[in-house]
Design an enzyme around this catalytic site. Structure first.
Site, PDB file in Angstrom:
ATOM      1  CG  ASN A  44      -0.423  -0.253   2.528  1.00  0.00           C
ATOM      2  OD1 ASN A  44       0.572  -0.961   2.658  1.00  0.00           O
ATOM      3  ND2 ASN A  44      -1.029   0.320   3.553  1.00  0.00           N
ATOM      4  CD  GLU A  46      -1.454   4.697   4.959  1.00  0.00           C
ATOM      5  OE1 GLU A  46      -2.127   3.771   5.429  1.00  0.00           O
ATOM      6  OE2 GLU A  46      -0.862   5.545   5.676  1.00  0.00           O
ATOM      7  CB  CYS A  55      -5.360  -1.308  -1.626  1.00  0.00           C
ATOM      8  SG  CYS A  55      -6.748  -0.537  -0.798  1.00  0.00           S
ATOM      9  CD  GLU A  57      -5.403  -5.870  -1.657  1.00  0.00           C
ATOM     10  OE1 GLU A  57      -4.900  -4.732  -1.459  1.00  0.00           O
ATOM     11  OE2 GLU A  57      -6.201  -6.405  -0.869  1.00  0.00           O
ATOM     12  CB  CYS A  89     -10.969  -2.823   0.163  1.00  0.00           C
ATOM     13  SG  CYS A  89     -10.329  -1.962  -1.286  1.00  0.00           S
ATOM     14  CB  CYS A  92      -8.478  -4.340  -3.942  1.00  0.00           C
ATOM     15  SG  CYS A  92      -7.392  -2.955  -3.529  1.00  0.00           S
TER      16      CYS A  92
HETATM   17 ZN    ZN Z   1      -8.133  -2.222  -1.536  1.00  0.00          ZN
END
Ligand code: ZN
Length: 133
Positions: A44, A46, A55, A57, A89, A92
């Site tokens: 990830n 940020e 993310c 993925e 999530c 993703c």
């Molecule tokens: Zn995600």
């Protein structure tokens, strides 16, 4: 399949070490295995504007597509902090589905957690995925 679950999960855990997660301190790694035996990983990333964060993925899928992969995704491993059971999530799941829909595959998704690795098919995590193709 050319990459074992253990090897792919190890790649995801290693990828998490490169996470840029100064705001959440929630490092996640993802590793994607392809039919040709290759593995593409990501972590990830940020951003101070939280909504811009990516993310693991999504980072891995973007890397794979930028490297020319258009399908052939056979498995995904996702790992995060050892205290948390991790699943991709919703966003993703759709991003990963883009790689699957290109060749009609239904990759395995291995999700790390304190009680072991859980296994799903992407179609279980995202039934009736949107497909414009
Ligand atoms: Zn995600």
């Amino acid at each position: 399949m050319t990459v074992s679950r253990e090897a792919l999960m190890a790649a995801a855990r290693t990828a998490a070490e490169q996470a840029y997660a100064p705001y959440s301190n929630f490092a996640v790694g993802a590793a994607l295995a392809f039919a040709d035996g290759s593995v593409v990983s990501g972590a990830n990333v940020e951003n101070v504007s939280y909504g811009l964060s990516l993310c693991a993925e999504t980072v891995a899928a973007g890397k794979a597509m930028n490297e020319g992969r258009r399908g052939g995704l056979v498995a995904v491993a996702v790992s995060g902090p050892v205290t948390h059971a991790i699943t991709p999530c919703g966003r993703c799941r759709q991003v990963l589905a883009e790689l699957a829909v290109l060749d009609g595959s239904d990759p395995l998704v291995w999700c790390d957690g304190p009680e072991g690795v859980r296994e799903f098919r992407l179609s279980q995590l995202l039934p009736e995925a949107f497909s414009g193709l």
